[in-house]
Design a protein around this motif. Structure first.
Motif, mmCIF file in Angstrom:
data_model
loop_
_atom_site.group_PDB
_atom_site.id
_atom_site.type_symbol
_atom_site.label_atom_id
_atom_site.label_comp_id
_atom_site.label_asym_id
_atom_site.label_seq_id
_atom_site.Cartn_x
_atom_site.Cartn_y
_atom_site.Cartn_z
ATOM 1 N N ARG A 1 -5.906 -54.119 -34.481
ATOM 2 C CA ARG A 1 -6.752 -53.462 -34.799
ATOM 3 C C ARG A 1 -7.427 -51.769 -33.942
ATOM 4 N NH1 ARG A 1 -12.368 -54.032 -38.207
ATOM 5 N NH2 ARG A 1 -11.094 -55.304 -39.469
ATOM 6 N N PHE B 1 -4.138 -49.884 -33.333
ATOM 7 C CA PHE B 1 -4.351 -48.967 -34.536
ATOM 8 C C PHE B 1 -5.263 -47.840 -34.289
ATOM 9 C CE2 PHE B 1 -1.396 -51.320 -36.139
ATOM 10 C CZ PHE B 1 -0.303 -50.548 -37.301
ATOM 11 N N MET C 1 -3.586 -25.096 -29.102
ATOM 12 C CA MET C 1 -3.040 -24.295 -28.372
ATOM 13 C C MET C 1 -2.397 -23.322 -29.587
ATOM 14 S SD MET C 1 -2.441 -24.043 -25.504
ATOM 15 C CE MET C 1 -1.815 -22.674 -24.948
ATOM 16 N N ALA D 1 -4.143 -20.752 -30.136
ATOM 17 C CA ALA D 1 -4.530 -20.103 -29.112
ATOM 18 C C ALA D 1 -3.484 -19.011 -29.153
ATOM 19 C CB ALA D 1 -5.050 -20.754 -27.854
ATOM 20 N N ILE D 2 -1.974 -19.466 -28.881
ATOM 21 C CA ILE D 2 -1.013 -18.126 -28.499
ATOM 22 C C ILE D 2 -0.779 -17.232 -30.367
ATOM 23 C CG2 ILE D 2 1.396 -19.169 -28.605
ATOM 24 C CD1 ILE D 2 1.581 -21.526 -27.495
ATOM 25 N N ARG E 1 -3.009 -15.939 -31.310
ATOM 26 C CA ARG E 1 -3.954 -15.161 -30.801
ATOM 27 C C ARG E 1 -3.686 -13.690 -29.923
ATOM 28 N NH1 ARG E 1 -6.578 -11.027 -29.731
ATOM 29 N NH2 ARG E 1 -8.450 -10.261 -29.451
ATOM 30 N N PHE E 2 -3.024 -14.284 -28.804
ATOM 31 C CA PHE E 2 -1.764 -14.174 -27.682
ATOM 32 C C PHE E 2 -0.790 -12.731 -28.525
ATOM 33 C CE2 PHE E 2 1.163 -13.528 -24.638
ATOM 34 C CZ PHE E 2 0.871 -13.827 -24.040
ATOM 35 N N PHE E 3 -0.733 -12.870 -29.135
ATOM 36 C CA PHE E 3 0.232 -11.586 -30.200
ATOM 37 C C PHE E 3 -0.614 -10.600 -30.572
ATOM 38 C CE2 PHE E 3 3.281 -15.102 -30.063
ATOM 39 C CZ PHE E 3 3.803 -14.994 -29.643
ATOM 40 N N PHE E 4 -1.812 -10.454 -29.912
ATOM 41 C CA PHE E 4 -2.747 -9.643 -30.981
ATOM 42 C C PHE E 4 -3.751 -8.778 -29.305
ATOM 43 C CE2 PHE E 4 -2.034 -11.674 -34.372
ATOM 44 C CZ PHE E 4 -1.558 -11.119 -35.076
ATOM 45 N N PRO E 5 -2.224 -7.663 -28.499
ATOM 46 C CA PRO E 5 -3.510 -7.680 -27.658
ATOM 47 C C PRO E 5 -4.569 -6.659 -27.838
ATOM 48 C CG PRO E 5 -1.834 -5.818 -28.353
ATOM 49 C CD PRO E 5 -1.771 -6.829 -29.426
ATOM 50 N N ASN E 6 -6.060 -6.861 -26.735
ATOM 51 C CA ASN E 6 -6.996 -6.338 -27.008
ATOM 52 C C ASN E 6 -7.317 -4.957 -27.020
ATOM 53 O OD1 ASN E 6 -8.346 -8.586 -27.120
ATOM 54 N ND2 ASN E 6 -8.247 -9.416 -25.068
ATOM 55 N N VAL E 7 -5.879 -4.777 -25.847
ATOM 56 C CA VAL E 7 -5.995 -3.042 -25.709
ATOM 57 C C VAL E 7 -4.287 -2.265 -25.591
ATOM 58 C CG1 VAL E 7 -6.299 -1.303 -23.502
ATOM 59 C CG2 VAL E 7 -7.415 -3.126 -23.580
ATOM 60 N N PHE F 1 -1.585 1.433 -25.996
ATOM 61 C CA PHE F 1 -1.235 1.950 -25.302
ATOM 62 C C PHE F 1 -0.672 3.244 -26.189
ATOM 63 C CE2 PHE F 1 -1.769 -1.479 -23.051
ATOM 64 C CZ PHE F 1 -2.067 -0.883 -21.537
ATOM 65 N N ASP G 1 -7.076 -56.772 -41.169
ATOM 66 C CA ASP G 1 -5.853 -57.438 -40.875
ATOM 67 C C ASP G 1 -5.059 -58.271 -41.512
ATOM 68 O OD1 ASP G 1 -7.070 -58.551 -37.996
ATOM 69 O OD2 ASP G 1 -6.729 -56.307 -38.114
ATOM 70 N N LEU H 1 -3.087 -54.524 -43.316
ATOM 71 C CA LEU H 1 -2.071 -54.233 -42.085
ATOM 72 C C LEU H 1 -1.047 -54.966 -42.529
ATOM 73 C CD1 LEU H 1 -4.742 -53.204 -39.812
ATOM 74 C CD2 LEU H 1 -2.894 -51.552 -40.789
ATOM 75 N N TYR I 1 4.847 -9.307 -23.003
ATOM 76 C CA TYR I 1 4.070 -7.895 -22.194
ATOM 77 C C TYR I 1 4.061 -7.768 -20.704
ATOM 78 C CZ TYR I 1 0.266 -8.776 -25.684
ATOM 79 O OH TYR I 1 -0.192 -9.533 -26.924
ATOM 80 N N GLN J 1 -6.723 -7.635 -20.369
ATOM 81 C CA GLN J 1 -6.934 -7.747 -21.134
ATOM 82 C C GLN J 1 -6.334 -8.185 -22.078
ATOM 83 O OE1 GLN J 1 -5.010 -6.307 -23.328
ATOM 84 N NE2 GLN J 1 -3.000 -4.683 -21.997
ATOM 85 N N VAL J 2 -4.739 -8.589 -21.784
ATOM 86 C CA VAL J 2 -3.870 -9.529 -23.527
ATOM 87 C C VAL J 2 -4.996 -11.153 -23.625
ATOM 88 C CG1 VAL J 2 -2.223 -10.505 -23.696
ATOM 89 C CG2 VAL J 2 -2.270 -8.521 -22.496
ATOM 90 N N PRO J 3 -4.869 -11.376 -24.359
ATOM 91 C CA PRO J 3 -5.232 -12.552 -25.327
ATOM 92 C C PRO J 3 -5.098 -14.265 -23.739
ATOM 93 C CG PRO J 3 -4.961 -11.300 -26.894
ATOM 94 C CD PRO J 3 -4.162 -11.236 -26.150
ATOM 95 N N LEU J 4 -6.027 -15.396 -24.508
ATOM 96 C CA LEU J 4 -5.052 -15.804 -23.724
ATOM 97 C C LEU J 4 -4.836 -15.392 -21.738
ATOM 98 C CD1 LEU J 4 -5.400 -18.415 -25.425
ATOM 99 C CD2 LEU J 4 -3.011 -18.574 -25.409
#
Lengths: 195, 280
Positions: A39, A42, A59, A62-63, A65-71, A73, B3, B6, B102, B120-123
């Motif tokens: 038990r 498990f 993760m 988060a990754i 989000r990584f593809f959307f830049p904050n700044v 150009f 048990d 299981l 990047y 400035q790039v996330p993460l």
């Protein structure tokens, strides 16, 4: 009793505890590791997989989000375009074509901002002054000075952008709002700057 | 109680026959669909044999041995340093690919792209993850080699794999070195300048190396600063635009390509030479 002493130290059982027990009960300690029962195995595995999944998803988010830049150009979507006096009546002004993708056209009544994006497939037409038309190099679409299409595959007129006066009296073009002729939006006062 | 349940579920599979009489459950229908069967070719493993087949028939799992001896996973013996090195390599691959979205390897953009990645790039920790994992990988690879040496695991029939491992160690260091230049700051430029100066002293191939002065015809030396091994490494006489691009390609494509092939060979030979940490 004495021969058990080294064994005791091996299993690290406090001697005080075993003192009360009978000699029979102090079994010769096997090199036994703590048995994990089914038990708890498990539940620990469940916890481990849950946290692993949570960490993986976190993760992955988060990754993502990584593809959307904050700044960016890129040129801003709004810009000041000088004063109305800078523009000649009847002329197509190309000074903001490269930087902002906008033609400023002045007629006898005022100024409007034409998008430089062809309504066929998105190429940039050229202003041919001698023929007084916008001609797209990709597939030959033609537009009048007003932006109305008259030849080639383009299905609808060029779009216009919002145009107004900034606080300092300059022309302000805002590409966030666009006006389409076929929707009757060119009648909107924001699409045309009366001078 | 629990048990017992299981126990039932895992060994006897008694309730399996019951739903067949009734209408098939959604789960059952899904499990028997062609899509599921094409994914899970051996079905739900119920016997020792089918459990083995699951491992053998999967690209990812077949890399592992179907069975592992208990002593082989003892941490005190292997330190798991090879496994950790591979894990760090995967971390480096993922973070490295993400950084490439990047980073531009040109003198004009490289440094500012690195700053942007942090600011400035996330993460913004992405580059640090890559750097820390790189430092760690150098450490774990060395420790792996140390452990293999101390446990005598380089002895026949594992001597071939020891050789592969030594090449992998060198490639790890080269990956580390080429990655060093990419931030294109003063530290990077001068560190690589100093590092590649060693190539000048390569025997015969470096223009300041022993023997290079012997290679001349009629007083004209054949090996000079404009054509020696350092020149080939840098793509010029000093660290510049060409070097940055060269190191970038080496770091992101060429060296990882070789490393992946050799790692596959390394892992394959571990299996074939008597598996991990066992007496042969």
């Amino acid at each position: 009793m004495t021969e058990n002493v080294p064994n005791r130290s091996e299993i690290e059982v406090p001697i005080e505890e075993t003192k009360g027990e009978t000699v029979v009960k102090t079994e010769p300690p096997k090199p036994v590791k703590k048995q994990v029962d089914r038990r708890s195995f498990f539940s620990w595995m469940g916890l481990a997989w849950l946290s692993f999944t949570a960490a993986t998803l976190g993760m992955a988010a988060a990754i993502g989000r990584f593809f959307f830049p904050n700044v960016l150009f890129e040129p801003p979507l709004t810009f000041k375009a000088g004063y109305p006096e800078d523009y000649i009546i009847g002329a197509v002004d190309e000074r903001f074509k490269e930087s902002f993708g906008v033609w400023l056209v002045r007629n006898s009544e005022g100024i409007f901002a034409l998008s430089t994006v062809c309504t066929h497939l998105g190429c940039t037409p050229n202003w041919l002054g001698a023929e007084a038309k916008f001609k797209c190099p990709c597939h030959g679409s033609g537009f009048y000075k007003t932006g109305i299409n008259f030849e080639g595959p383009a299905p609808r007129p060029l779009e216009r952008y919002m145009i107004s006066y900034a606080e300092d009296g300059q022309i302000l073009v805002d590409k966030n709002r666009k006006f389409q002729y076929e929707k009757g939006q060119w009648k909107d006062p924001d699409s045309f700057l009366k001078v | 109680m629990a048990d017992e349940n299981l126990e039932k579920g895992s060994t006897t599979e008694a309730p399996e026959a019951a739903p067949k009489k009734k209408k098939k459950s959604v789960w059952k229908q899904l499990a028997e669909s062609q899509v599921a069967k094409s994914y899970f070719r051996t079905g739900i493993p119920k016997t020792r044999r089918s459990r083995l087949l699951v491992v053998l028939n999967s690209l990812w799992l077949h890399l592992h041995p179907a069975r592992t001896r208990r002593h082989a996973v003892r941490l005190r013996y292997t330190w798991c340093m090879g496994g950790l090195s591979f894990f760090l390599f995967m971390v480096l691959t993922v973070t490295g690919i993400l950084l490439m979205f990047y980073y531009r390897p040109t003198v004009e953009y490289a440094y500012m792209d690195i700053v942007d990645l942090r600011e400035q790039v996330p993460l913004g920790i992405m580059r640090e993850l890559h750097r820390w994992a790189a430092h760690l990988m150098v450490i774990t690879v060395w420790l792996h080699m140390f452990r293999v040496f101390m446990t005598g695991s380089y002895k026949p029939p594992r001597e071939f794999n020891w050789g592969v491992g030594v090449i992998l160690l060198v490639l790890t260091l080269l990956l580390s070195f080429t990655g060093y230049l990419l931030p294109w700051d003063q530290l990077a430029i001068w560190a690589v300048t100093v590092g590649t100066n060693m190539a000048r002293a390569t025997p015969f191939l470096g223009h300041e190396g022993p023997g290079a002065s012997l290679l001349q015809i009629g007083g004209i030396s054949l090996v000079h600063a404009g054509n020696d091994v350092r020149f080939a490494l840098l793509g010029g006489r000093f660290v510049g635009e060409a070097t940055l691009l060269r190191f970038y390609v080496l770091h992101c494509v060429a060296l990882p390509f070789v490393v992946i092939i050799l790692m596959a060979l390394h892992f394959f030979r571990i299996r074939k030479d008597g598996n991990i940490s066992g007496p042969v």
